[in-house]
Design a protein around this motif. Structure first.
Motif, PDB file in Angstrom:
ATOM      1  N   LYS A 116       0.818  -1.225   0.000  1.00  0.00           N
ATOM      2  CA  LYS A 116       0.000   0.000   0.000  1.00  0.00           C
ATOM      3  C   LYS A 116       0.844   1.264   0.000  1.00  0.00           C
ATOM      4  CE  LYS A 116      -0.435   0.163   5.076  1.00  0.00           C
ATOM      5  NZ  LYS A 116       0.532  -0.914   5.353  1.00  0.00           N
ATOM      6  N   ASP A 117       2.108   1.188   0.487  1.00  0.00           N
ATOM      7  CA  ASP A 117       2.956   2.376   0.584  1.00  0.00           C
ATOM      8  C   ASP A 117       3.181   3.045  -0.765  1.00  0.00           C
ATOM      9  OD1 ASP A 117       3.074   1.183   3.027  1.00  0.00           O
ATOM     10  OD2 ASP A 117       5.238   1.376   3.289  1.00  0.00           O
ATOM     11  N   PHE A 118       3.109   2.268  -1.844  1.00  0.00           N
ATOM     12  CA  PHE A 118       3.387   2.820  -3.170  1.00  0.00           C
ATOM     13  C   PHE A 118       2.303   3.781  -3.649  1.00  0.00           C
ATOM     14  CE2 PHE A 118       6.357  -0.645  -3.176  1.00  0.00           C
ATOM     15  CZ  PHE A 118       7.407  -0.198  -3.971  1.00  0.00           C
ATOM     16  N   GLY A 119       1.202   3.862  -2.911  1.00  0.00           N
ATOM     17  CA  GLY A 119       0.160   4.815  -3.270  1.00  0.00           C
ATOM     18  C   GLY A 119       0.682   6.238  -3.358  1.00  0.00           C
ATOM     19  N   GLN A 120       1.702   6.570  -2.581  1.00  0.00           N
ATOM     20  CA  GLN A 120       2.266   7.922  -2.568  1.00  0.00           C
ATOM     21  C   GLN A 120       2.908   8.311  -3.894  1.00  0.00           C
ATOM     22  OE1 GLN A 120       6.330   8.075  -0.382  1.00  0.00           O
ATOM     23  NE2 GLN A 120       5.267   6.284   0.509  1.00  0.00           N
TER      24      GLN A 120
ATOM     25  N   ILE B  44      -5.832  -2.440 -10.667  1.00  0.00           N
ATOM     26  CA  ILE B  44      -4.983  -1.317 -11.053  1.00  0.00           C
ATOM     27  C   ILE B  44      -5.474  -0.071 -10.329  1.00  0.00           C
ATOM     28  CG2 ILE B  44      -4.220   0.155 -12.955  1.00  0.00           C
ATOM     29  CD1 ILE B  44      -4.348  -2.293 -14.758  1.00  0.00           C
ATOM     30  N   LEU B  45      -4.565   0.583  -9.594  1.00  0.00           N
ATOM     31  CA  LEU B  45      -4.918   1.732  -8.771  1.00  0.00           C
ATOM     32  C   LEU B  45      -4.261   2.985  -9.329  1.00  0.00           C
ATOM     33  CD1 LEU B  45      -4.360   0.098  -5.250  1.00  0.00           C
ATOM     34  CD2 LEU B  45      -6.451   0.161  -6.597  1.00  0.00           C
ATOM     35  N   GLY B  46      -5.107   3.895  -9.811  1.00  0.00           N
ATOM     36  CA  GLY B  46      -4.624   5.186 -10.261  1.00  0.00           C
ATOM     37  C   GLY B  46      -4.899   6.235  -9.206  1.00  0.00           C
ATOM     38  N   VAL B  47      -4.824   7.501  -9.616  1.00  0.00           N
ATOM     39  CA  VAL B  47      -5.038   8.601  -8.675  1.00  0.00           C
ATOM     40  C   VAL B  47      -6.410   8.501  -8.024  1.00  0.00           C
ATOM     41  CG1 VAL B  47      -5.277  11.111  -8.476  1.00  0.00           C
ATOM     42  CG2 VAL B  47      -3.463  10.132  -9.918  1.00  0.00           C
ATOM     43  N   LYS B  48      -7.443   8.276  -8.822  1.00  0.00           N
ATOM     44  CA  LYS B  48      -8.812   8.200  -8.305  1.00  0.00           C
ATOM     45  C   LYS B  48      -8.948   7.095  -7.271  1.00  0.00           C
ATOM     46  CE  LYS B  48     -13.570   7.420  -9.989  1.00  0.00           C
ATOM     47  NZ  LYS B  48     -13.787   6.069  -9.422  1.00  0.00           N
ATOM     48  N   GLU B  49      -8.424   5.897  -7.600  1.00  0.00           N
ATOM     49  CA  GLU B  49      -8.574   4.751  -6.696  1.00  0.00           C
ATOM     50  C   GLU B  49      -7.816   4.937  -5.392  1.00  0.00           C
ATOM     51  OE1 GLU B  49      -9.633   3.610 -10.720  1.00  0.00           O
ATOM     52  OE2 GLU B  49      -7.787   4.492  -9.927  1.00  0.00           O
ATOM     53  N   VAL B  50      -6.594   5.496  -5.467  1.00  0.00           N
ATOM     54  CA  VAL B  50      -5.805   5.714  -4.249  1.00  0.00           C
ATOM     55  C   VAL B  50      -6.480   6.748  -3.358  1.00  0.00           C
ATOM     56  CG1 VAL B  50      -3.621   6.628  -3.356  1.00  0.00           C
ATOM     57  CG2 VAL B  50      -3.619   5.003  -5.269  1.00  0.00           C
ATOM     58  N   CYS B  51      -6.952   7.833  -3.960  1.00  0.00           N
ATOM     59  CA  CYS B  51      -7.607   8.873  -3.160  1.00  0.00           C
ATOM     60  C   CYS B  51      -8.898   8.358  -2.525  1.00  0.00           C
ATOM     61  CB  CYS B  51      -7.885  10.105  -4.024  1.00  0.00           C
ATOM     62  SG  CYS B  51      -6.380  11.002  -4.495  1.00  0.00           S
ATOM     63  N   GLU B  52      -9.640   7.570  -3.263  1.00  0.00           N
ATOM     64  CA  GLU B  52     -10.860   6.992  -2.693  1.00  0.00           C
ATOM     65  C   GLU B  52     -10.543   5.989  -1.593  1.00  0.00           C
ATOM     66  OE1 GLU B  52     -13.063   5.344  -5.923  1.00  0.00           O
ATOM     67  OE2 GLU B  52     -13.870   7.283  -6.582  1.00  0.00           O
ATOM     68  N   ARG B  53      -9.479   5.214  -1.786  1.00  0.00           N
ATOM     69  CA  ARG B  53      -9.104   4.212  -0.784  1.00  0.00           C
ATOM     70  C   ARG B  53      -8.797   4.857   0.563  1.00  0.00           C
ATOM     71  NH1 ARG B  53      -7.192   2.236   3.124  1.00  0.00           N
ATOM     72  NH2 ARG B  53      -5.723   0.493   3.343  1.00  0.00           N
TER      73      ARG B  53
ATOM     74  N   ILE C 240      -8.546  10.835   0.607  1.00  0.00           N
ATOM     75  CA  ILE C 240      -7.667  12.001   0.594  1.00  0.00           C
ATOM     76  C   ILE C 240      -7.781  12.734  -0.729  1.00  0.00           C
ATOM     77  CG2 ILE C 240      -6.001  11.158   2.293  1.00  0.00           C
ATOM     78  CD1 ILE C 240      -4.385   9.914   0.068  1.00  0.00           C
ATOM     79  N   GLU C 241      -7.156  13.903  -0.803  1.00  0.00           N
ATOM     80  CA  GLU C 241      -7.258  14.736  -2.004  1.00  0.00           C
ATOM     81  C   GLU C 241      -6.199  14.386  -3.042  1.00  0.00           C
ATOM     82  OE1 GLU C 241      -7.048  18.788  -0.792  1.00  0.00           O
ATOM     83  OE2 GLU C 241      -8.981  18.754   0.268  1.00  0.00           O
ATOM     84  N   ARG C 242      -5.016  13.962  -2.583  1.00  0.00           N
ATOM     85  CA  ARG C 242      -3.921  13.673  -3.513  1.00  0.00           C
ATOM     86  C   ARG C 242      -3.105  12.503  -2.977  1.00  0.00           C
ATOM     87  NH1 ARG C 242      -3.244  18.089  -0.528  1.00  0.00           N
ATOM     88  NH2 ARG C 242      -1.355  18.269   0.773  1.00  0.00           N
ATOM     89  N   PRO C 243      -2.552  11.664  -3.866  1.00  0.00           N
ATOM     90  CA  PRO C 243      -1.825  10.471  -3.437  1.00  0.00           C
ATOM     91  C   PRO C 243      -0.656  10.740  -2.503  1.00  0.00           C
ATOM     92  CG  PRO C 243      -2.357  10.308  -5.762  1.00  0.00           C
ATOM     93  CD  PRO C 243      -2.737  11.698  -5.337  1.00  0.00           C
TER      94      PRO C 243
END
Length: 939
Positions: free
Chosen positions: A137-141, A161-170, A173-176
């Protein structure tokens, strides 16, 4: 196509693969655990094949310290020692990458996370689409518009596959990049990142959602209240440090350039050698097809003539009555041709029968149009009694004519004393029994033989052929392939045989030939287990075949009526649960249930969470919460009701055969390494008996004829009796001899009270300990099951062993012997190899020790009921009774019989079960038998 870069986190994928197969590891034929290597290779090949990367690199850590260790010397100090199997896999992963020409990205002082971060940042700057292959999960940043996380699927699940939208929703938050701030606050126990003491993911996420960053939060602590403010103020420095430790570096110097990661062709010969060495034959065929192993080309006419000349009994190719053909493949251990004969005419069949009649042993294998033994057509029978040669009898497609051909082989198949060899023989025996032919033994089933030789390995014929013979049989897809342009893509085996009988002959005769050769290789390996094979497993084959063929009658209407009752109860429970929860929610959603129990109702302070951050709400967790709130018991009841309805009430009617009107389960003799049986399609082993609701399901199992009844015969506490017998513990043997309730007697000894002074909760604890000891239960495990402190559980176990010292000595001796020999065994000498018993990893070794303790007890009990089934079947047949055995469920046997036979059958069954296996130290097996008009009544 635009450039696509895939960066693999090697250690994360290796660990993930290893633990994905922890219960059923993948091993080579000599026992090497290749789970991690196989899983990594499979992921890599999936990406290359399905994602078509233009650039690819694999990053891996070294043991050298990193800048994070300079910041915080205790960084990763608490990490457990790497398991040996993973340590062994790492250099092999490097070899694999070398053979595949995939760059290995590694540098002392750099973690794999940082290397991936550096290369991903460069690719992002270049506008290259980049995927970081990792479950971390750390790679979300690091996620941006062009950089995404690629989480490989697990156990059949799809890739995520997790992009900006998926990471922020997970994370909400506003930004990865804010992932770093959350990680900084919550810390990481695995990497020993301190975080803020007392802050979990939920608190950390909420605060970053409110304040945006760790720095802004620390600048505004005056907006916090109570303990939250105190905790943050006390850990101010830790919060700043932890954010730095959690930050993946992206701007450090690194030698590799993006151009170095361009995908290159792999080294075919090196890769073939690697896959062959580790027996990754399926991966080899996937990559290289028929060229996977050397010497696999299709034979020429010259090879056909050579084949005939090498076989002294074979006529020439021109005048052979059986029209010889040669398989399209050669073995890798010797360039030996295979001669396979197609038998079609009456004259050819008679000659074959004359040859078979002279053989003391032969292999046979049916080819059928389907997998339901009671609803399939026989396409033909293959035979072999010499290596590299086989015969295939092609049956006419017209049913009457096919039946007439089968009748020609009745005497041969039913002749006693001639050994019949096969692979998964029970299927062939079942098909033939459904066609009116009861095949007589003795039998040699190569699948069963290998299940005894190495119970933790795979037992498929292709795997065994590759392991023992270094030969890969022709796949069935070569006949009825799945490719759209394949001639037989929509065909059955009968269609193929009608169009090209020779093709089926090559395929079927090869199976018989390979199985014949496997039997010859396996006989010497059975060694000490020959009694188990010849006196238990092989004679059980025809018994199980008959049981499967009989099936069991189900009262479908009774099930439907019970389903209405269960549905009504489920609705009542759902209503009450939602009222107690303070509002509606989806009971079938673990996430929503966890939020209700731990956020809304706040049942405990520190609930357990899953790897994805959700609250755990499994049955073990719910059991530990019993008594805290009425909602818990209702949830457990709701789950039981809905499971009963879906698993049995709704499913069983669909399992009723259209041919017989009965349910026919499939029994598996050696699915468990201990020898315990299982059943499937449907699974009738798990029908509940302990709960009132579950027991009602058994009411739907009824006799199939008017005037008939069901009889249930059940061993009484057989595993505890086996433990007493094998250990020789005098106190437990005496308790059984006196006819005491064993759990009450155990409680009296452990708690130091008289028998009549044992309270219900004492007996419950003693029962848990009695059965737990069989499975090597620890103080932690007992405390979890009973909901008591670990110290109290440890005291109970200590008292138990003081009162039953023979059991303690027995368990210790088992572990010592297993470490010495590498295997443990049952009373009948059934062996099980325990490979991890000397592991340096305490967790792995502890699990292996528990398996070693359990196997002799559970395995001996399994042997006993198998022997009982053989003896019961023989005795009932000899007595000329109509009574027949229908089901085996753990320690219980279910029979169907005319009511008039009940007394005679009961005496035969109980006697055969009690005397199936003589236990040491005079311990006697006890059997309880009852009758009724349904299974519940009979139990």
């Amino acid at each position: 196509m635009s450039d696509r870069l895939f960066l693999l986190d090697a250690m994360a994928l290796i660990y993930r693969a290893h633990f994905a197969f922890i219960k059923n590891p993948i091993r080579t034929s000599d026992g090497v655990n290749t789970s991690a290597l196989y899983g990594f290779a499979n992921t890599l090949l999936d990406i290359l094949h399905n994602q078509k990367p233009t650039h690819l690199g694999v990053a891996i850590d070294t043991s050298a310290p990193t800048p994070r260790h300079e910041m915080f010397p205790d960084y990763k100090a608490q990490r457990e020692e790497i398991p040996e199997d993973i340590a062994m896999a790492i250099p092999q992963v490097k070899r694999l990458l070398q053979a595949m020409n995939v760059p290995l990205l590694v540098r002392d002082g750099y973690e794999a996370d940082d290397i991936i971060g550096i290369m991903a940042a460069r690719a992002d700057k270049a506008g290259m689409e980049t995927f970081m292959v990792t479950p971390d999960k750390d790679f979300g940043q690091l996620v941006t518009e062009h950089v995404k996380i690629y989480k490989p699927g697990r156990q059949g699940s799809d890739v995520e596959i997790l992009g900006v939208k998926e990471v922020c929703e997970r994370w909400g938050i506003e930004r990865p990049s804010q992932v770093i701030d959350i990680l900084g606050l919550m810390g990481d126990a695995v990497d020993n990142i301190p975080g803020v003491k007392g802050f979990g993911e939920k608190t950390a996420t909420a605060l970053i959602q409110q304040f945006g960053s760790v720095e802004n939060l620390l600048a505004n602590t005056d907006q916090l209240k109570g303990k939250q403010k105190e905790k943050l103020e006390a850990s101010r420095d830790d919060a700043i440090l932890s954010k730095k430790l959690a930050t993946i570096f992206t701007d450090m110097p690194f030698e590799a350039e993006l151009a170095d990661l361009v995908v290159k062709p792999h080294d075919d010969e090196a890769l073939k050698a690697f896959l062959t060495e580790f027996e990754f034959n399926a991966l080899g065929r996937r990559l290289f097809g028929d060229d996977f192993k050397a010497g696999r080309g299709r034979k020429t006419d010259q090879a056909v003539k050579q084949a005939a000349s090498l076989s002294p009994d074979a006529p020439s190719a021109q005048d052979d009555l059986f029209s010889p053909s040669v398989s399209a493949k050669l073995t890798t251990i010797a360039d030996t041709p295979h001669v396979y004969h197609l038998v079609q005419s009456a004259e050819e069949r008679q000659k074959l029968l004359q040859l078979l009649a002279k053989q003391p042993s032969y292999c046979f294998d049916l080819e059928t149009t389907g997998l339901d033994p009671r609803d399939t057509q026989i396409v033909g029978i293959a035979f072999s009694w010499k290596a590299h040669e086989g015969w295939f009898v092609h049956f006419p497609r017209e049913k009457a004519a096919a039946k007439a051909v089968l009748e020609e082989f009745r005497d041969l198949l039913t002749r006693e004393g001639t050994e019949k060899i096969g692979h998964n023989l029970k299927f062939d025996l079942s098909v033939l029994l459904a066609h009116g032919i009861e095949v007589r033994g003795p039998f040699f089933d190569t699948m069963l033989a290998h299940s005894l030789i190495d119970p933790d390995q795979r037992h498929g014929m292709d795997y065994l052929s590759e392991t023992y013979l270094r030969y890969t049989p022709v796949p069935i897809t070569s006949l009825i392939g799945t490719e759209k342009d394949d001639l037989f893509s929509q065909a059955t085996m009968a269609d193929v045989a009608a169009q090209d009988a020779r093709k089926v002959a090559d395929y079927a005769a090869e199976d018989a030939d390979v199985t014949w050769q496997l039997a010859a290789k396996m006989r010497p390996e059975l060694k000490e287990q020959v009694y188990v094979f010849e006196s238990i497993e092989s004679p059980l084959l025809p018994v199980l075949t008959k049981m499967e063929n009989f099936g069991v009658k189900i009262d479908v209407q009774a099930l439907r009526e019970y389903g209405i009752e269960l549905e009504k109860k489920a609705q009542e429970l759902q209503k009450r649960i939602q009222e107690n929860a303070g509002g509606p929610f989806n009971l079938n959603s673990p996430k929503q249930l966890g939020e209700v129990l731990f956020d809304r109702l706040k049942l405990i302070d520190k609930p357990k969470k899953t790897a994805t951050g959700q609250y755990q709400t499994n049955e073990q967790v719910l059991q530990s919460l019993l008594g805290l709130h009425p909602i818990i018991q209702d949830i457990l009841d709701y789950r039981e009701v809905t499971k009963l309805n879906s698993t049995y009430v709704e499913a069983l009617p669909h399992a009723v055969s259209k041919v017989t009107g009965r349910v026919h389960t499939t029994f598996h003799q050696l699915m468990a390494a201990t020898g315990r049986m299982a059943s499937s399609n449907p699974n009738l082993q798990n029908i509940p008996i302990r709960s009132d609701l579950g027991r009602e399901i058994r009411k739907a199992f009824v006799p199939g004829h008017d005037g008939w009844i069901l009889m249930s015969a059940d061993y009484s506490q057989i595993e505890l009796r086996v433990m007493a017998a094998l250990s020789g513990d005098e106190a437990m043997i005496e308790a059984f001899a006196q006819g005491h309730d064993i759990h009450q007697a155990t409680a009296a000894r452990v708690y130091g009270v008289e028998l009549d002074g044992v309270l219900p909760e004492m007996r419950r604890t003693a029962k848990m300990v009695n059965f737990g000891i069989i499975y090597g239960i620890s103080a932690f495990g007992l405390s979890q099951r009973l909901g008591i402190p670990r110290a109290e559980a440890a005291t109970i176990i200590e008292n138990y062993f003081q009162q039953f010292p023979g059991i303690k000595r027995f368990m210790d001796q088992i572990v010592a012997d297993t470490k010495k020999h590498g295997y443990t065994e049952t009373l009948t000498k059934r062996r099980r190899t325990i490979r991890d018993i000397t592991s340096a990893n305490a967790t792995v070794r502890g699990q292996a020790e528990r398996v070693a303790m359990n196997t002799p007890i559970q395995g001996t009990a399994a042997d006993m009921i198998k022997l009982a089934m053989i003896h019961v079947d023989t005795a009932l047949t000899k007595a000329g009774l109509q009574a027949r055995m229908l089901l085996q469920v753990h320690d219980e046997l279910l029979f169907e019989m005319p009511a008039s036979e009940a007394d005679q059958a009961r005496a035969i069954i109980v006697d055969a079960m009690k005397n199936a296996l003589q236990l040491p130290h005079g311990v006697q097996a006890e059997v309880e038998a009852g009758t009724g008009t349904n299974w519940l009544q009979a139990h």
